[in-house]
Write an enzyme that holds these catalytic residues in place. Structure first.
Site, mmCIF file in Angstrom:
data_model
loop_
_atom_site.group_PDB
_atom_site.id
_atom_site.type_symbol
_atom_site.label_atom_id
_atom_site.label_comp_id
_atom_site.label_asym_id
_atom_site.label_seq_id
_atom_site.Cartn_x
_atom_site.Cartn_y
_atom_site.Cartn_z
ATOM 1 C CG ASP A 124 -1.763 1.123 1.446
ATOM 2 O OD1 ASP A 124 -1.699 2.063 0.635
ATOM 3 O OD2 ASP A 124 -2.549 1.103 2.404
ATOM 4 C CG ASN A 131 -10.204 12.594 -10.396
ATOM 5 O OD1 ASN A 131 -10.195 13.803 -10.174
ATOM 6 N ND2 ASN A 131 -10.795 11.731 -9.594
ATOM 7 C CG ASP A 151 -7.470 10.458 -6.089
ATOM 8 O OD1 ASP A 151 -6.893 11.098 -5.206
ATOM 9 O OD2 ASP A 151 -8.132 11.000 -6.992
ATOM 10 C CB SER A 155 -3.012 4.995 -16.518
ATOM 11 O OG SER A 155 -3.146 6.393 -16.641
ATOM 12 C CB THR A 156 -2.466 -0.159 -14.289
ATOM 13 O OG1 THR A 156 -2.256 -0.085 -12.871
ATOM 14 C CG2 THR A 156 -1.226 0.274 -15.026
ATOM 15 C CB VAL A 189 -10.714 3.566 -12.628
ATOM 16 C CG1 VAL A 189 -11.900 4.179 -13.345
ATOM 17 C CG2 VAL A 189 -11.162 2.977 -11.307
HETATM 18 P P1 ADP Z 1 -6.121 5.145 -12.425
HETATM 19 O O1 ADP Z 1 -7.401 5.923 -12.437
HETATM 20 O O2 ADP Z 1 -4.898 5.996 -12.749
HETATM 21 O O3 ADP Z 1 -6.191 3.891 -13.215
HETATM 22 P P2 ADP Z 1 -6.449 3.656 -9.906
HETATM 23 O O4 ADP Z 1 -6.360 4.177 -8.535
HETATM 24 O O5 ADP Z 1 -7.770 3.124 -10.379
HETATM 25 O O6 ADP Z 1 -5.905 4.829 -10.861
HETATM 26 O O7 ADP Z 1 -5.374 2.514 -10.093
HETATM 27 C C1 ADP Z 1 -3.985 2.747 -10.290
HETATM 28 C C2 ADP Z 1 -3.211 1.593 -9.677
HETATM 29 O O8 ADP Z 1 -3.116 1.810 -8.269
HETATM 30 C C3 ADP Z 1 -3.853 0.213 -9.874
HETATM 31 O O9 ADP Z 1 -2.836 -0.694 -10.302
HETATM 32 C C4 ADP Z 1 -4.356 -0.136 -8.481
HETATM 33 O O10 ADP Z 1 -4.317 -1.532 -8.243
HETATM 34 C C5 ADP Z 1 -3.343 0.570 -7.606
HETATM 35 N N1 ADP Z 1 -3.722 0.858 -6.219
HETATM 36 C C6 ADP Z 1 -4.963 0.964 -5.677
HETATM 37 N N2 ADP Z 1 -4.857 1.249 -4.353
HETATM 38 C C7 ADP Z 1 -3.533 1.324 -4.056
HETATM 39 C C8 ADP Z 1 -2.770 1.562 -2.873
HETATM 40 N N3 ADP Z 1 -3.355 1.803 -1.692
HETATM 41 N N4 ADP Z 1 -1.408 1.557 -2.968
HETATM 42 C C9 ADP Z 1 -0.791 1.340 -4.152
HETATM 43 N N5 ADP Z 1 -1.449 1.091 -5.309
HETATM 44 C C10 ADP Z 1 -2.801 1.080 -5.259
#
Ligand code: ADP
Length: 180
Positions: free
Chosen positions: A11, A25, A35, A122-123, A125
């Site tokens: 995390d 975003n 985020d 970006s990987t 949503v």
């Molecule tokens: P985006 O809109 O840029 O795709 P997301 O938050 O949906 O952003 O996902 C970006 C990446 O962050 C994904 O690979 C997701 O698995 C990862 N992610 C989500 N929560 C955490 C966290 N607490 N720490 C690190 N990575 C995370």
């Protein structure tokens, strides 16, 4: 010298680094995924800081990044970078993702920070294919670190094992190429 890059499975909000990067975003008003996790861990001061940036600059275009305080996070600052939404690959998504990484590295350096942690921008949503995104992240960061003194060390913080394996494999390959 070989670039100092580590892969961490975990995390990003718990990382003890100078700067953590948020996959934000364009509105900077928080959201889901990483985020949401960053805003929850940082507390309301972070949203206040984002609102001020938003008032000054408006929405952030893909590839751009801004720096704020880190609130209650262990990091000293947060860089909010907007990655591209994947639309099939013909809409400059790769270039925009590279710009997002570069602008984060430049902002960290400009503020004198030595260590920075990136999520896989970006990987989630935004739907950028993970392997292609990891290749861009590793190439952009490695090239930057070999050319510039700051930041000194980069952590790719992967929330899932698939991303961790992809990053690890790419970094091992790069290391072997540098040794050869
Ligand atoms: P985006 O809109 O840029 O795709 P997301 O938050 O949906 O952003 O996902 C970006 C990446 O962050 C994904 O690979 C997701 O698995 C990862 N992610 C989500 N929560 C955490 C966290 N607490 N720490 C690190 N990575 C995370």
């Amino acid at each position: 010298m070989k670039p100092q890059i580590d892969v961490v499975l975990g995390d990003i909000t718990t990382q003890h680094v100078d700067v953590i990067v948020n996959a934000a975003n364009p509105s900077l008003m928080g959201g889901g995924g990483v985020d949401g996790a960053i805003h929850r861990a940082a507390g309301p001061q972070l949203l206040e800081a984002c609102k001020i940036v938003r008032q000054q600059q408006g929405e952030l275009a893909p590839g751009h990044a801004v720096i704020t305080i880190a609130g209650d996070l262990p990091a000293k600052a947060v860089i909010h970078a907007v990655g591209p939404i994947w639309e099939g690959g013909e809409h400059h998504e790769a270039r925009s993702l590279e710009d997002a990484y570069l602008n984060c590295l430049r902002l960290a350096a400009a503020n004198g920070y030595k260590t920075i942690a990136f999520p896989a921008i970006s990987t989630g949503v935004y739907g950028f294919p993970k392997a292609a995104a990891a290749a861009i992240a590793v190439a952009t960061v490695s090239d930057y670190l070999t050319r510039k003194p700051l930041p000194e060390r980069v952590y790719f913080v992967c929330y899932d094992e698939e991303n961790a394996r992809l990053y690890q494999r790419l970094l091992t390959q790069r290391g072997q190429e540098l040794d050869a």
